[in-house]
Each structure stands twice: as structure tokens, then as C-alpha cells.
Motif scaffolding. Sequence first.
Motif, PDB file in Angstrom:
ATOM      1  N   PRO A 168       0.798  -1.235   0.000  1.00 43.79           N
ATOM      2  CA  PRO A 168       0.000   0.000   0.000  1.00 43.79           C
ATOM      3  C   PRO A 168       0.826   1.279   0.000  1.00 43.79           C
ATOM      4  O   PRO A 168       0.482   2.244  -0.688  1.00 43.79           O
ATOM      5  N   GLU A 169       1.930   1.293   0.753  1.00 48.11           N
ATOM      6  CA  GLU A 169       2.745   2.507   0.782  1.00 48.11           C
ATOM      7  C   GLU A 169       3.404   2.749  -0.574  1.00 48.11           C
ATOM      8  O   GLU A 169       3.449   3.881  -1.072  1.00 48.11           O
ATOM      9  N   HIS A 170       3.909   1.692  -1.187  1.00 49.99           N
ATOM     10  CA  HIS A 170       4.521   1.828  -2.502  1.00 49.99           C
ATOM     11  C   HIS A 170       3.474   2.234  -3.543  1.00 49.99           C
ATOM     12  O   HIS A 170       3.737   3.048  -4.435  1.00 49.99           O
ATOM     13  N   ALA A 171       2.274   1.653  -3.450  1.00 50.26           N
ATOM     14  CA  ALA A 171       1.211   1.976  -4.398  1.00 50.26           C
ATOM     15  C   ALA A 171       0.807   3.443  -4.293  1.00 50.26           C
ATOM     16  O   ALA A 171       0.578   4.113  -5.317  1.00 50.26           O
ATOM     17  N   VAL A 172       0.731   3.952  -3.072  1.00 51.31           N
ATOM     18  CA  VAL A 172       0.402   5.371  -2.865  1.00 51.31           C
ATOM     19  C   VAL A 172       1.461   6.256  -3.522  1.00 51.31           C
ATOM     20  O   VAL A 172       1.146   7.230  -4.208  1.00 51.31           O
ATOM     21  N   THR A 173       2.717   5.904  -3.319  1.00 52.18           N
ATOM     22  CA  THR A 173       3.815   6.683  -3.925  1.00 52.18           C
ATOM     23  C   THR A 173       3.745   6.611  -5.450  1.00 52.18           C
ATOM     24  O   THR A 173       3.945   7.618  -6.137  1.00 52.18           O
ATOM     25  N   LEU A 192       1.447  10.145   6.624  1.00 55.46           N
ATOM     26  CA  LEU A 192       2.139   9.621   5.449  1.00 55.46           C
ATOM     27  C   LEU A 192       1.339   9.905   4.186  1.00 55.46           C
ATOM     28  O   LEU A 192       1.889  10.325   3.169  1.00 55.46           O
ATOM     29  N   ARG A 193       0.015   9.683   4.247  1.00 58.81           N
ATOM     30  CA  ARG A 193      -0.825   9.944   3.083  1.00 58.81           C
ATOM     31  C   ARG A 193      -0.800  11.420   2.707  1.00 58.81           C
ATOM     32  O   ARG A 193      -0.838  11.776   1.526  1.00 58.81           O
ATOM     33  N   ALA A 194      -0.733  12.297   3.725  1.00 59.72           N
ATOM     34  CA  ALA A 194      -0.770  13.745   3.479  1.00 59.72           C
ATOM     35  C   ALA A 194       0.488  14.250   2.776  1.00 59.72           C
ATOM     36  O   ALA A 194       0.495  15.353   2.227  1.00 59.72           O
ATOM     37  N   GLN A 195       1.552  13.440   2.780  1.00 55.77           N
ATOM     38  CA  GLN A 195       2.797  13.858   2.109  1.00 55.77           C
ATOM     39  C   GLN A 195       2.681  13.810   0.589  1.00 55.77           C
ATOM     40  O   GLN A 195       3.527  14.353  -0.111  1.00 55.77           O
TER      41      GLN A 195
END
Length: 516
Positions: free
Chosen positions: A243-248, A275-278
Motif C-alpha cells: 500500500p505505501e509503494h502503491a500510494v507513492t 504519510l498519506r498527506a505527504q
Amino acid sequence: MRDLFNFGQMLSAHARTAPERVGARDLDRAMSFRLWNERACRLANALLGLGLAKGDRVAILAYNCVEWCEIYAATAKAGLVALPINFRLTAPEVQFIVENADAAAMIVQDELTGLVEEARQDLGIPDDRFIHFGTKPRPAGYRGYEDIIAAAADREPGQQVALSDPWTLMYTSGTTGKPKGVLRSHRSAVLLSMVTEIELKLSRNDGALLVMPMCHANSLNFFGAFGYIGGVNSIYSRKSFDPEHAVTTLADGGSTFTSLVPTHYIMMLDLPRGLRAQHDFSAVTKLMISSAPARPETKREVMEMFPKSGLYELYGATETGWVTMLHPHEQFTKLGSVGRECVGAAPIRLLDEAGNEVPDGEAGELYSSNAHTFDCYWRLPEKTREAFRGDYCSVGDMARRDADGYIQLADRKSNMIISGGENIYPSEVEALVGAHPGVKDIAVIGLPDDKWGERVHAVIVPRDGMAVQESELVEWAKERLAGFKRPRSYAFITDAEMPRNATGKILHRELKKRFS
């Protein structure tokens, strides 16, 4: 008068008119339309050079990678039938599909050759038609993918391919019994691509991040639509969803669209807000949620996370393509619905066991009729006949229609629970109990019960960092569900223990086996 182009012919057109424009890529590589078309032509000629004939099936076993783009295009050009196989299957399951489809060749990514070797001699494929690609050394007994491409001519194959010819043979996930092969034609792919482009208002400036497996109908159908329109197909080439990589990746500005299942969105929504707000998601203008029921609160949170993006929801199946679409402007007025029938489709029919239309508000089996429905189940004429009532097709899903004609899914017919003579649809219970703030995911199944026949049993994945008690859920359900619909028992498991298929859809039958 010239007929519509199939995918291979459309790729040739893009290679002529926009040769240096990027057409396909994964996380490591990018191909212009010119290079993509050249490699697809070489692969098509190589396969024909191995003795394959029009209509032969080519099995593909691979993780998400840009090679899928080449293989789908090459089979279209050569008049061959692409046979995508789910990389999450076991060796016996792979063997069943390859044998059942009578595959004439097989293309395998290096990490997955172990799924083939066990039964290789029984598959019926000539030894010189096993093709390997990847970063690891080529195993003995395989031709090299890059070797056969390099040795083949880069000219168009010249094969006569009609729109009525088959292009893909895709096996269903097998929610009941053995998986069935769904045969679809080039015409089906062309028309579904057109419907997608109209419904989503796509242009060549759009690009798709294809996260779901390329062996699955969702990614294949969007791949076709973006390929036809001349947009960029970006393959999310990771073996599992991060999920973190997908968001990036979504925030990097390279894609305007992605289609995810509710589980993917839930995983991204569980990331820390800081993290999402970045990340800036302003380049993402269209999001799709599909392939499993989406809880209203999940959709609300997705819209908050991606405020610049329109959220769509669709309902469809491997057999039918897209059936309904809910558009962004309808999300708040018809939250919980999957929309109305897509453009060009006949009105949806909801039928009871006798084949009669049910009144608005009552559940009936959903039948759809459109021009991109599948041709047949592979070598299963009786199953094909069972799926149709005239021009209308059903895959066994139950739904309700409201007074405005919007469709709300009830459940799969096979998942329905009958308790004390009452029909209970798990998805309704999942939506209401799953709205509890401590619930990350939920599956509702029917378990044997001496008194009621079946009882409603809820399997809960608690939200990370929260401890939810059964007593809380009992009270929560009491306020929201009729007594006969409320879970009479609960089980708590981890996210990793929840059984899912390749698209993230929960396998209720596996839970029934576990808890019965």
C-alpha cells in the motif's frame, strides 16, 4: 467497408501515428508504441514459426510485467488464443487448466517454472514450445523468450484474423467446483473497450496503472481500453500489493486512472494520515472500485483521500464484461448501489426461480444483455446453455433494483444463507456489521445449525491497533439488523488468515470449510 480493428491491428496503427509515444511500461521498463509493436510482431511470427496454427491456445504463467502487453498483442496479431493462468494457483490447478484448454505452447516467468515441471510430461505441449523469460538462467528444456523474439521477423504476421475469432480463454476463479474456461472474441474486446472509453470519458492523455493481476479480466479489460485509445498502460510489476509503494506510485503523476478492489483501498486507508498527506494525488482523476462489494464507509474515505478524483464503481464478470457503472456524481445520492446498466446494454432483468421479473426492492437473479458478452464456456455446452435465457446472461449474482432503476447487489446465489426459512444475503450483513469502526474486514457465512438449518456466522478482521469485542458487535448489529439477519456467532482472525483469490475477493467457501 473495413471492419473494426482488433487489438493487434490497433497497436500497429498507434505505431504508425505516434511511434515514439510511450505505450506500455512496468516499474522497470518502458516501450514506445513502435518498439511494442515490433516486439509483438516478432513474438507472433516466432509462435507461428514453432508450428502453432490459428486458434491454438498459448498458456501464460507470469507475475505482472510488461511482457503481458507483448503477449496479448502478439496473440491478437497471430490469431492465437491467449490463455492467462493465475500465478497463485497450485501445480495441480495449473495442470488442470493447461490440459483442459489443450494448450499448444506455454510461456513461463522464471520464478514460476516449478508450477510446471511437476506435470510437464502430462501437459500435452511439445517440448520445443515451452518458453521462458525472466532474470534467472534459462532452465533446461525451455526456449528463451528474448532468443525467439530476436530471431523472428519484425514484419506484421499477415494472418487473417476476424473479429468473430476468439482472442482470450480465461478461467473463472472457480467459486463452485472446477474453474470454467470463458472464451471471448476480438469483437467482444473491441466493443467493451468502446463502452469503457465512453463511460469513463477517456482520451489518449489518460494512463492506467494496472495493479490487479494481468491474468484477471479486470486488468485485461482496462488494458484493452487504454491500448485502443492510445493511452499508457502501466503495469504494477510487484508480486504483491504494497500500500505505501502503491500510494507513492499513484502520486508520481504518471497515471490518471487505476482500478482496485476494496481490500486494496482499505490497505491504503490504513496508512498513517501523516504519510498519506505527504503525497499529491491531483494527477489521478479517475478511480475505479470493483470486483467485490464495497462498503459505503470505504467509498467515503476513498473520496476524502483522493479529493480531485472521480470515484466510479462497476459490476461485471469475466463472462459479461461490465454490466453496470456508478458514476462520481451518483456516489452520494446512490451510495450502496453499483449503478445502472452501461451504455449500449439492454435493461437488466432480475428474475425469480420461475423466470419472472421480481418487483422493485426484492432480490432476484441478475441477467444482463450486451454486445460484449462471452461466446461460450470452453467445451461445456450445457453450462453455456444454463448461463443464458435468450440473449440474457447470468453468473448467479442476486440483486435488487430501486425505483430509479439503480442496482444494489445482494450476493452470489451460492452464498445465500437460509436460516429458519428466511433468505439472508451475506453482503448486506457484511455492510452493516462491517461499518463498526473496529472492523477492518468481514466475511459472513452460513454454518450448519440444528435448530435453524443454518446460522449466520461473522468472521472479523479487527482494524489495526484496535481491540473489538464480540459483545460490542452484538449490540452494534442489534441496532442495525433484523433479528434473523444478525450473526449468532463470531470468529476473529488476522488479515493474513482471510482467504482470498487473485483479485482480493474473499473465498467464502474456504471459510465455510474452516469453521463448519
